[in-house]
Write a protein that holds these residues in place. Structure first.
Motif, PDB file in Angstrom:
ATOM      1  N   GLU A  41     -15.866  24.823  13.669  1.00 27.70           N
ATOM      2  CA  GLU A  41     -14.507  24.687  14.287  1.00 27.70           C
ATOM      3  C   GLU A  41     -14.593  23.334  14.730  1.00 27.70           C
ATOM      4  O   GLU A  41     -14.068  22.860  16.027  1.00 27.70           O
ATOM      5  CB  GLU A  41     -14.428  25.429  15.442  1.00 27.70           C
ATOM      6  N   LEU A  42     -14.605  22.508  13.563  1.00 26.33           N
ATOM      7  CA  LEU A  42     -14.305  20.730  13.690  1.00 26.33           C
ATOM      8  C   LEU A  42     -13.137  20.436  12.963  1.00 26.33           C
ATOM      9  O   LEU A  42     -12.726  20.889  11.668  1.00 26.33           O
ATOM     10  CB  LEU A  42     -15.818  20.186  13.052  1.00 26.33           C
ATOM     11  N   PRO A  43     -12.342  19.323  13.507  1.00 28.43           N
ATOM     12  CA  PRO A  43     -11.294  18.674  12.744  1.00 28.43           C
ATOM     13  C   PRO A  43     -11.875  18.113  11.673  1.00 28.43           C
ATOM     14  O   PRO A  43     -12.926  17.488  11.610  1.00 28.43           O
ATOM     15  CB  PRO A  43     -10.732  17.858  13.805  1.00 28.43           C
ATOM     16  N   CYS A  44     -10.805  18.342  10.619  1.00 28.35           N
ATOM     17  CA  CYS A  44     -11.176  17.557   9.170  1.00 28.35           C
ATOM     18  C   CYS A  44     -10.060  16.915   8.416  1.00 28.35           C
ATOM     19  O   CYS A  44      -9.166  17.784   8.381  1.00 28.35           O
ATOM     20  CB  CYS A  44     -12.178  18.768   8.422  1.00 28.35           C
ATOM     21  N   GLN A  45     -10.013  15.700   7.999  1.00 27.97           N
ATOM     22  CA  GLN A  45      -9.164  15.425   7.339  1.00 27.97           C
ATOM     23  C   GLN A  45      -9.586  14.809   5.914  1.00 27.97           C
ATOM     24  O   GLN A  45     -10.897  14.558   5.670  1.00 27.97           O
ATOM     25  CB  GLN A  45      -8.550  14.002   7.737  1.00 27.97           C
ATOM     26  N   VAL A  46      -8.756  15.226   4.970  1.00 29.04           N
ATOM     27  CA  VAL A  46      -9.410  15.228   3.390  1.00 29.04           C
ATOM     28  C   VAL A  46      -8.266  14.195   2.608  1.00 29.04           C
ATOM     29  O   VAL A  46      -7.184  14.394   2.966  1.00 29.04           O
ATOM     30  CB  VAL A  46      -9.440  16.733   2.825  1.00 29.04           C
ATOM     31  N   ASP A  67     -17.536  16.824  19.708  1.00 30.77           N
ATOM     32  CA  ASP A  67     -16.833  15.649  19.754  1.00 30.77           C
ATOM     33  C   ASP A  67     -16.994  14.939  18.405  1.00 30.77           C
ATOM     34  O   ASP A  67     -16.618  13.886  18.340  1.00 30.77           O
ATOM     35  CB  ASP A  67     -17.558  14.517  20.913  1.00 30.77           C
ATOM     36  N   VAL A  68     -17.411  15.743  17.295  1.00 28.09           N
ATOM     37  CA  VAL A  68     -17.251  15.401  15.966  1.00 28.09           C
ATOM     38  C   VAL A  68     -16.052  15.436  15.153  1.00 28.09           C
ATOM     39  O   VAL A  68     -15.326  16.531  15.467  1.00 28.09           O
ATOM     40  CB  VAL A  68     -18.560  15.978  15.476  1.00 28.09           C
ATOM     41  N   ALA A  69     -15.689  14.737  14.410  1.00 29.50           N
ATOM     42  CA  ALA A  69     -14.476  14.624  13.244  1.00 29.50           C
ATOM     43  C   ALA A  69     -15.125  14.260  12.152  1.00 29.50           C
ATOM     44  O   ALA A  69     -15.775  13.396  11.900  1.00 29.50           O
ATOM     45  CB  ALA A  69     -13.450  13.884  13.847  1.00 29.50           C
ATOM     46  N   ILE A  70     -14.385  14.999  10.964  1.00 33.59           N
ATOM     47  CA  ILE A  70     -14.996  14.813   9.641  1.00 33.59           C
ATOM     48  C   ILE A  70     -13.673  14.321   8.862  1.00 33.59           C
ATOM     49  O   ILE A  70     -12.550  14.725   8.950  1.00 33.59           O
ATOM     50  CB  ILE A  70     -15.368  16.159   9.072  1.00 33.59           C
ATOM     51  N   PHE A  71     -14.234  13.333   7.901  1.00 30.48           N
ATOM     52  CA  PHE A  71     -13.256  12.561   7.151  1.00 30.48           C
ATOM     53  C   PHE A  71     -13.703  12.573   5.654  1.00 30.48           C
ATOM     54  O   PHE A  71     -15.253  12.182   5.423  1.00 30.48           O
ATOM     55  CB  PHE A  71     -13.019  11.013   7.615  1.00 30.48           C
ATOM     56  N   ALA A  72     -13.091  13.164   4.713  1.00 30.26           N
ATOM     57  CA  ALA A  72     -13.773  13.337   3.371  1.00 30.26           C
ATOM     58  C   ALA A  72     -12.767  12.882   2.198  1.00 30.26           C
ATOM     59  O   ALA A  72     -11.749  12.980   2.374  1.00 30.26           O
ATOM     60  CB  ALA A  72     -14.168  14.751   3.190  1.00 30.26           C
ATOM     61  N   PRO A  82       0.955  -1.149   0.039  1.00 29.88           N
ATOM     62  CA  PRO A  82      -0.098   0.170   0.051  1.00 29.88           C
ATOM     63  C   PRO A  82       0.950   1.359   0.174  1.00 29.88           C
ATOM     64  O   PRO A  82       1.740   1.150   0.374  1.00 29.88           O
ATOM     65  CB  PRO A  82      -0.784  -0.014   1.283  1.00 29.88           C
ATOM     66  N   ILE A  83       0.368   2.408  -0.538  1.00 26.77           N
ATOM     67  CA  ILE A  83       1.052   3.555  -0.662  1.00 26.77           C
ATOM     68  C   ILE A  83       0.441   4.697   0.092  1.00 26.77           C
ATOM     69  O   ILE A  83      -0.742   4.654   0.123  1.00 26.77           O
ATOM     70  CB  ILE A  83       1.293   4.037  -2.132  1.00 26.77           C
ATOM     71  N   GLY A  84       1.176   5.740   0.814  1.00 26.35           N
ATOM     72  CA  GLY A  84       0.674   6.963   1.117  1.00 26.35           C
ATOM     73  C   GLY A  84       0.043   6.572   2.705  1.00 26.35           C
ATOM     74  O   GLY A  84       0.227   5.543   3.302  1.00 26.35           O
ATOM     75  N   ASN A  85      -0.083   7.937   3.271  1.00 26.97           N
ATOM     76  CA  ASN A  85      -0.615   7.971   4.623  1.00 26.97           C
ATOM     77  C   ASN A  85      -1.979   7.919   4.644  1.00 26.97           C
ATOM     78  O   ASN A  85      -2.648   8.863   4.102  1.00 26.97           O
ATOM     79  CB  ASN A  85       0.110   9.202   5.413  1.00 26.97           C
ATOM     80  N   GLY A  86      -2.757   7.355   5.481  1.00 29.21           N
ATOM     81  CA  GLY A  86      -4.005   7.059   5.691  1.00 29.21           C
ATOM     82  C   GLY A  86      -4.738   7.968   6.544  1.00 29.21           C
ATOM     83  O   GLY A  86      -4.019   8.925   7.187  1.00 29.21           O
ATOM     84  N   PHE A  87      -6.002   7.748   6.833  1.00 26.10           N
ATOM     85  CA  PHE A  87      -6.550   8.574   7.743  1.00 26.10           C
ATOM     86  C   PHE A  87      -6.198   8.459   9.301  1.00 26.10           C
ATOM     87  O   PHE A  87      -5.774   6.903   9.798  1.00 26.10           O
ATOM     88  CB  PHE A  87      -8.227   8.300   7.696  1.00 26.10           C
ATOM     89  N   CYS A  88      -6.005   9.072  10.212  1.00 26.67           N
ATOM     90  CA  CYS A  88      -5.771   9.121  11.755  1.00 26.67           C
ATOM     91  C   CYS A  88      -6.959   9.221  12.573  1.00 26.67           C
ATOM     92  O   CYS A  88      -7.318  10.576  12.364  1.00 26.67           O
ATOM     93  CB  CYS A  88      -4.501   9.991  11.742  1.00 26.67           C
ATOM     94  N   VAL A  89      -7.663   8.354  12.989  1.00 31.82           N
ATOM     95  CA  VAL A  89      -8.387   8.197  14.026  1.00 31.82           C
ATOM     96  C   VAL A  89      -8.258   8.649  15.684  1.00 31.82           C
ATOM     97  O   VAL A  89      -7.488   7.935  15.878  1.00 31.82           O
ATOM     98  CB  VAL A  89      -9.422   7.322  13.766  1.00 31.82           C
ATOM     99  N   SER A  90      -8.600   9.888  16.027  1.00 39.32           N
ATOM    100  CA  SER A  90      -8.230   9.844  17.607  1.00 39.32           C
ATOM    101  C   SER A  90      -9.290   9.609  18.300  1.00 39.32           C
ATOM    102  O   SER A  90     -10.503   9.657  18.225  1.00 39.32           O
ATOM    103  CB  SER A  90      -8.034  11.385  17.738  1.00 39.32           C
ATOM    104  N   ALA A  91      -8.872   8.922  19.426  1.00 39.57           N
ATOM    105  CA  ALA A  91     -10.163   8.414  20.620  1.00 39.57           C
ATOM    106  C   ALA A  91     -10.924   9.703  21.108  1.00 39.57           C
ATOM    107  O   ALA A  91     -11.675   9.430  21.517  1.00 39.57           O
ATOM    108  CB  ALA A  91      -9.190   7.821  21.660  1.00 39.57           C
ATOM    109  N   GLU A  92     -10.229  10.863  20.933  1.00 40.64           N
ATOM    110  CA  GLU A  92     -11.204  11.966  21.631  1.00 40.64           C
ATOM    111  C   GLU A  92     -12.258  12.531  20.875  1.00 40.64           C
ATOM    112  O   GLU A  92     -13.031  13.158  21.413  1.00 40.64           O
ATOM    113  CB  GLU A  92     -10.196  13.129  21.919  1.00 40.64           C
ATOM    114  N   HIS A  93     -12.180  12.008  19.527  1.00 32.13           N
ATOM    115  CA  HIS A  93     -13.618  12.405  18.949  1.00 32.13           C
ATOM    116  C   HIS A  93     -14.630  11.077  18.704  1.00 32.13           C
ATOM    117  O   HIS A  93     -13.971  10.212  17.918  1.00 32.13           O
ATOM    118  CB  HIS A  93     -13.282  12.881  17.501  1.00 32.13           C
TER     119      HIS A  93
END
Length: 307
Positions: free
Chosen positions: A252-257, A229-234, A103-114
């Protein structure tokens, strides 16, 4: 060699993979499953493979991994024919053997705080969201909601949603009169994960609008306590990702794209997929293939990306 290159040394496998199943779907969409023990053992949600579609085509094509099983040693990809490479790949018979990097690349990082995660997938951005949803389910932290959008028929028969969503189902967000709770993805329904489908087309049960339109309705209906406590992944087209980033910034929510870019080598050598990012120390150029494809939405210089 940069520090980023060294970080990926030894993590990418070159594997001859057997095509073990192939399913065709409307509008030239295909789901292929490959026997790939080495790659499957290392895949994470958001990573991708670089596949040689046919012996006569030396240039590989990047494809997101949709599902994988490390125990059974297989990976799945979903793609739509959009050129000679994908057409050649779709024509491969079950039993064919193809060279795959991954596999190639860095994937999504899920934090326990969200504790509440919102997954947004548009078009070719749907596969990583399925992978991420399954990953979260295995972590016993299933997504609060998965929203998928497409302007061609979905590569699965939509199911009638059975998992109610306050703020959507009781607030008039579903604008398709034929299905009071909207359409959902059958696989996510089986996993007991709420999902909704959107489209600008007249697909039965789908919310008429963009994934971010429905996401905004759901998010703004949440209590302030839950929203924090919401985090967005897209993952999806650039315009969709920018809209997701704007929505996250507004609330004001964290978001990973997960960004989409044309790639040549796919392993960081050519830098043809470089994008401009905004780092604490100043602007920088990052390669989508190995520095990404997943980035913090706040770090992306959206103005520098093509419209």
């Amino acid at each position: 060699m940069s520090a980023g290159d060294k970080a990926h040394r030894g993590t990418i496998h070159v594997e001859t993979c057997e095509l073990i199943s192939k399913a065709a779907h409307p509008c030239d969409q295909f789901i292929l499953r490959f026997k790939s023990p080495k790659i499957a053992s290392a895949c994470t949600a958001g990573s991708f493979i670089h596949i040689q579609c046919a012996a006569a085509l030396p240039m590989r094509r990047p494809m997101s991994v949709m599902r994988c099983s490390a125990d059974e040693g297989w990976i799945e990809v979903l793609f739509k024919i959009a050129g000679t490479g994908c057409a050649a790949l779709a024509a491969q018979p079950v039993g064919a053997e193809l060279s795959v990097l991954g596999p190639i690349g860095n994937g999504f990082c899920v934090s326990a705080e969200h504790r509440h995660t919102l997954l947004l997938g548009g078009g070719v951005g749907i596969p990583p969201m399925i992978f991420l949803a399954e990953t979260l389910l295995r972590l016993v932290r299933p997504p609060a909601l998965v929203i998928m959008g497409s302007e061609v028929p979905f590569p699965f028969p939509p199911a009638k949603a059975s998992l109610p969503l306050p703020g959507i189902d009781d607030g008039g967000a579903n604008n398709n009169a034929n299905n009071n709770m909207g359409a959902a993805m059958p696989l996510l329904e089986q996993w007991n994960i709420p999902s909704r489908l959107t489209s600008l087309r007249e697909f039965d049960g789908c919310f008429r609008g963009f994934v971010t339109d429905l996401a905004r309705i759901w998010l703004t209906a949440l209590s302030e306590e839950v929203l924090t406590d919401v985090a967005i992944f897209a993952c999806g087209p650039t315009a969709m990702l920018r809209a997701a980033a704007d929505l996250a910034a507004t609330l004001e929510l964290p978001c990973q794209v997960s960004l989409e870019e044309f790639m040549a080598c796919g392993v960081g050598g050519c830098a043809g997929c470089a994008v401009r990012t905004l780092e604490p120390e100043g602007p920088a150029m990052r390669r989508v293939c190995v520095d990404g494809p997943v980035f913090d939405a706040r770090a992306v210089d959206w103005e520098a990306l093509p419209a």
